[in-house]
Design an enzyme around this catalytic site. Structure first.
Site, PDB file in Angstrom:
ATOM      1  N   LYS A 148     -19.565  32.532  55.456  1.00 30.41           N
ATOM      2  CA  LYS A 148     -21.136  32.298  55.154  1.00 30.41           C
ATOM      3  C   LYS A 148     -21.512  30.798  54.833  1.00 30.41           C
ATOM      4  O   LYS A 148     -21.041  30.769  53.528  1.00 30.41           O
ATOM      5  CB  LYS A 148     -21.337  33.407  54.196  1.00 30.41           C
ATOM      6  N   GLY A 197     -19.014  26.386  45.441  1.00 35.91           N
ATOM      7  CA  GLY A 197     -20.124  26.210  45.170  1.00 35.91           C
ATOM      8  C   GLY A 197     -20.597  26.150  43.623  1.00 35.91           C
ATOM      9  O   GLY A 197     -19.749  25.517  42.687  1.00 35.91           O
ATOM     10  N   SER A 198     -21.875  26.397  43.093  1.00 31.71           N
ATOM     11  CA  SER A 198     -22.095  26.237  41.711  1.00 31.71           C
ATOM     12  C   SER A 198     -21.715  27.382  40.826  1.00 31.71           C
ATOM     13  O   SER A 198     -21.154  28.321  41.481  1.00 31.71           O
ATOM     14  CB  SER A 198     -23.806  26.359  41.685  1.00 31.71           C
ATOM     15  N   GLY A 202     -21.090  31.259  41.624  1.00 37.08           N
ATOM     16  CA  GLY A 202     -19.412  31.554  41.791  1.00 37.08           C
ATOM     17  C   GLY A 202     -19.246  32.733  40.712  1.00 37.08           C
ATOM     18  O   GLY A 202     -18.331  33.504  41.095  1.00 37.08           O
ATOM     19  N   GLU A 219     -13.993  28.089  43.388  1.00 38.21           N
ATOM     20  CA  GLU A 219     -14.389  26.744  42.918  1.00 38.21           C
ATOM     21  C   GLU A 219     -15.707  26.357  42.780  1.00 38.21           C
ATOM     22  O   GLU A 219     -16.607  26.326  43.614  1.00 38.21           O
ATOM     23  CB  GLU A 219     -13.450  25.956  44.242  1.00 38.21           C
ATOM     24  N   CYS A 253     -18.348  17.645  44.227  1.00 38.25           N
ATOM     25  CA  CYS A 253     -17.944  18.317  43.020  1.00 38.25           C
ATOM     26  C   CYS A 253     -16.984  17.652  42.066  1.00 38.25           C
ATOM     27  O   CYS A 253     -17.197  17.581  40.835  1.00 38.25           O
ATOM     28  CB  CYS A 253     -17.185  19.597  43.387  1.00 38.25           C
ATOM     29  N   GLU A 352     -23.872  19.710  34.945  1.00 39.22           N
ATOM     30  CA  GLU A 352     -23.635  18.916  36.130  1.00 39.22           C
ATOM     31  C   GLU A 352     -25.007  18.583  36.743  1.00 39.22           C
ATOM     32  O   GLU A 352     -25.946  19.687  37.168  1.00 39.22           O
ATOM     33  CB  GLU A 352     -22.865  19.893  37.133  1.00 39.22           C
TER      34      GLU A 352
HETATM   35  P1  NAD Z   1     -24.807  27.183  45.824  1.00 33.78           P
HETATM   36  O1  NAD Z   1     -23.994  27.772  44.348  1.00 33.78           O
HETATM   37  O2  NAD Z   1     -26.079  26.934  45.616  1.00 33.78           O
HETATM   38  O3  NAD Z   1     -24.101  27.671  46.901  1.00 33.78           O
HETATM   39  C1  NAD Z   1     -22.993  27.885  47.700  1.00 33.78           C
HETATM   40  C2  NAD Z   1     -22.765  29.104  48.509  1.00 33.78           C
HETATM   41  O4  NAD Z   1     -23.036  30.310  47.688  1.00 33.78           O
HETATM   42  C3  NAD Z   1     -23.949  29.140  49.683  1.00 33.78           C
HETATM   43  O5  NAD Z   1     -23.222  29.430  50.935  1.00 33.78           O
HETATM   44  C4  NAD Z   1     -24.712  29.905  48.940  1.00 33.78           C
HETATM   45  O6  NAD Z   1     -25.720  30.358  50.056  1.00 33.78           O
HETATM   46  C5  NAD Z   1     -24.125  30.991  48.130  1.00 33.78           C
HETATM   47  N1  NAD Z   1     -24.540  31.781  47.256  1.00 33.78           N
HETATM   48  C6  NAD Z   1     -25.505  31.379  46.502  1.00 33.78           C
HETATM   49  N2  NAD Z   1     -25.908  32.509  45.373  1.00 33.78           N
HETATM   50  C7  NAD Z   1     -24.891  33.502  45.661  1.00 33.78           C
HETATM   51  C8  NAD Z   1     -24.650  34.653  45.284  1.00 33.78           C
HETATM   52  N3  NAD Z   1     -25.685  35.275  44.411  1.00 33.78           N
HETATM   53  N4  NAD Z   1     -23.817  35.507  45.754  1.00 33.78           N
HETATM   54  C9  NAD Z   1     -23.156  35.095  46.839  1.00 33.78           C
HETATM   55  N5  NAD Z   1     -23.381  33.910  47.699  1.00 33.78           N
HETATM   56  C10 NAD Z   1     -24.332  32.903  47.071  1.00 33.78           C
HETATM   57  O7  NAD Z   1     -24.032  25.633  45.712  1.00 33.78           O
HETATM   58  P2  NAD Z   1     -24.413  24.346  46.731  1.00 33.78           P
HETATM   59  O8  NAD Z   1     -25.846  23.558  46.352  1.00 33.78           O
HETATM   60  O9  NAD Z   1     -24.448  24.850  48.193  1.00 33.78           O
HETATM   61  O10 NAD Z   1     -23.111  23.122  46.476  1.00 33.78           O
HETATM   62  C11 NAD Z   1     -23.259  22.472  45.241  1.00 33.78           C
HETATM   63  C12 NAD Z   1     -22.419  22.890  44.322  1.00 33.78           C
HETATM   64  O11 NAD Z   1     -20.977  23.223  44.805  1.00 33.78           O
HETATM   65  C13 NAD Z   1     -22.424  21.758  43.193  1.00 33.78           C
HETATM   66  O12 NAD Z   1     -22.181  22.619  41.864  1.00 33.78           O
HETATM   67  C14 NAD Z   1     -20.798  21.565  43.301  1.00 33.78           C
HETATM   68  O13 NAD Z   1     -20.044  20.956  42.447  1.00 33.78           O
HETATM   69  C15 NAD Z   1     -19.921  22.373  44.007  1.00 33.78           C
HETATM   70  N6  NAD Z   1     -18.908  22.255  44.599  1.00 33.78           N
HETATM   71  C16 NAD Z   1     -17.621  22.778  44.248  1.00 33.78           C
HETATM   72  C17 NAD Z   1     -16.679  22.253  45.006  1.00 33.78           C
HETATM   73  C18 NAD Z   1     -15.235  22.313  44.568  1.00 33.78           C
HETATM   74  O14 NAD Z   1     -14.104  22.598  45.206  1.00 33.78           O
HETATM   75  N7  NAD Z   1     -14.800  22.902  43.218  1.00 33.78           N
HETATM   76  C19 NAD Z   1     -16.517  21.393  46.062  1.00 33.78           C
HETATM   77  C20 NAD Z   1     -17.871  21.277  46.573  1.00 33.78           C
HETATM   78  C21 NAD Z   1     -19.060  21.508  45.806  1.00 33.78           C
END
Ligand code: NAD
Length: 451
Positions: A148, A197-198, A202, A219, A253, A352
């Site tokens: 996804k 993701g965020s 997460g 992560e 990230c 962040e």
């Molecule tokens: P996001 O959290 O908005 O989205 C990440 C994913 O989660 C997307 O596919 C989104 O559709 C999905 N999502 C959102 N809410 C959800 C929920 N309630 N249930 C299930 N899925 C859900 O993050 P983003 O804007 O796509 O990416 C940026 C963030 O990702 C930043 O905080 C960055 O630091 C982090 N990031 C972390 C790493 C790592 O390895 N630690 C790597 C890259 C990015």
């Protein structure tokens, strides 16, 4: 509908597809589960060959994929090409990992044979962000996967699956476009969940997966510090910190979000000058142009958040040393922004902000610098710049981060080593490298006694 447009030219619609329903997500898992059983019980050599073929397919489309990442998420061309090369290397690495040991033979307490053997947990649900639209889906991709992707990177994920899926049995790899609802449907159907993701998303994913009793790794974000000691090569440190803070518009990230300079006022002023010069030397513009290192941020809200945070820093008593505004041009551009002098509880010191904005802080000695570096909820990456070996080892030991770099930028990871953070940055086991094999499999202990 899920639509994704270019952050460089917001009128350029890259893709528009229907959002996957919960029933469609569940059906993708059912198909993958059937395919996975045959795949897992088949010969290891066939799995290795399939992954090597997938690597060749991605390598064959390298230019096209890099251009798509530039267009869809605004990644500068040089970095996008690097990400495609990394994606190919990841597939080749896992093609060979198929031949690694999957267990160990032990002395039985009585007679017979006592051994462990790992076997796959099942079909993995992957929920990925937009900022590494090719490499993250692949580094997570245990072969039976329902992916996804982030809505903002839908086209990259669909094209990647078009290239990779034909190398694998039918149904083994599926992409389900969508956002949070589709993400929750993935968590509801998966046998094991890997999220990037965020922090907020997460945590929601980890709670839902844990309620179902399935293994989960998340992560999440970072608030990554770089400590600069007075004995460091200050020019090199300034260039590396600027690249790690502002490259790809600060949207990694592992991007540097705070720089802690150790020393007196003279050292601080000297480093400040070098860092401002390095930030202003970064080339902002169309990410498709080869010399550009800072493209747009992902969307209008992200741009507005960076500008608003810089304005708020000034209202809170801080100073903007460079940047702080959005250039008057099409696309979600914002100038690399360096700030100092905000109170300890300001957003820039604690949270962040996913964009090209970085806080400069001062510390009298290493102890104070490490205390500042650790004074955030996150713990993903940290860097230390020094020529002194004992100081670097001491700092590496005391920094609360999953990834510590000495004389190297916070950004950038080695895909064959365990990756993940401490504290609020990660939940569950590390990913990548050999850690991936452990996360996606479970150990059986088998005793064979004489008949
Ligand atoms: P996001 O959290 O908005 O989205 C990440 C994913 O989660 C997307 O596919 C989104 O559709 C999905 N999502 C959102 N809410 C959800 C929920 N309630 N249930 C299930 N899925 C859900 O993050 P983003 O804007 O796509 O990416 C940026 C963030 O990702 C930043 O905080 C960055 O630091 C982090 N990031 C972390 C790493 C790592 O390895 N630690 C790597 C890259 C990015």
């Amino acid at each position: 509908m899920i639509s994704s447009s270019s952050p460089t030219q917001p009128k350029d619609l890259v893709v528009e597809v229907p959002e996957s329903s919960a029933a469609e997500v569940a059906a993708a898992f059912e198909a993958a589960r059937t395919a996975q059983k045959a795949w897992a019980s088949g010969p290891a050599a066939a799995r290795a060959a399939a992954l090597a073929a997938a690597a060749d397919a991605v390598a064959g489309a390298a230019d096209e994929l890099a251009e798509l990442a530039v267009r869809e998420v605004g990644k500068p061309l040089g970095e996008a090409k690097g990400e495609v090369a990394r994606s190919v290397a990841i597939l080749r690495y896992y093609a060979q990992q198929v031949f690694d040991p999957i267990g160990a033979v032990h002395e039985p307490s009585a007679q017979g044979l006592l051994f462990t053997r790992r076997r796959p947990l099942g079909v993995a649900g992957m929920i990925t962000p937009w900022n590494f639209p090719l490499a993250i889906p692949l580094w997570k991709a245990a072969p039976a996967v329902v992916l996804k992707p982030a809505p903002e990177a839908t086209a990259c994920a669909l094209r990647l699956a078009e290239l990779v899926a034909p190398c694998l049995p039918d149904g083994l790899l599926a992409v389900v476009p969508g956002d949070a609802d589709a993400g929750q449907a993935v968590v509801a159907a998966a046998d094991v969940v890997s999220f990037t993701g965020s922090v907020a998303a997460g945590n929601a994913v980890a709670v839902a997966a844990t309620k179902r009793g399935v293994a989960v790794q998340a992560e999440m974000g970072g608030q990554n510090p770089a400590i600069v000691l007075p004995d460091a090569d200050l020019d090199a440190a300034a260039r590396q910190v600027a690249a790690a803070a502002f490259g790809f518009a600060g949207q990694k990230c592992t991007a540097t979000k705070r720089v802690v300079v150790v020393g007196d006022a003279e050292v601080a002023a000297d480093f400040r000058g070098r860092l401002v010069a390095a930030a202003e030397a970064m080339v902002v513009g169309d990410p498709a142009e080869a010399d550009v290192t800072v493209g747009p941020v992902i969307d209008e809200a992200a741009r507005d958040r960076v500008v608003a945070t810089a304005e708020d820093a000034v209202r809170s008593g801080g100073r903007v040393l460079t940047g702080g505004s959005a250039p008057d041009r099409d696309g979600w551009f914002v100038a690399p922004t360096l700030v100092e002098g905000v109170p300890a509880d300001h957003t820039l010191a604690c949270d962040e902000v996913f964009g090209p904005i970085c806080l400069l802080q001062a510390a009298a000695d290493l102890d104070e610098a490490i205390a500042l570096a650790n004074a955030v909820p996150h713990g993903l990456a940290a860097a230390v710049y020094t020529r002194d070996l004992a100081t670097s080892l001491d700092a590496a030991q005391r920094l609360e981060a999953g990834l510590v770099k000495v004389n190297a930028p916070t950004s950038g990871v080695d895909f064959y080593l365990p990756f993940g953070g401490e504290k609020a940055s990660s939940i569950g086991a590390r990913e990548q490298g050999k850690a991936a094999q452990e996360f996606y499999t479970t150990t059986h202990t088998i005793t064979v006694a004489p008949a």
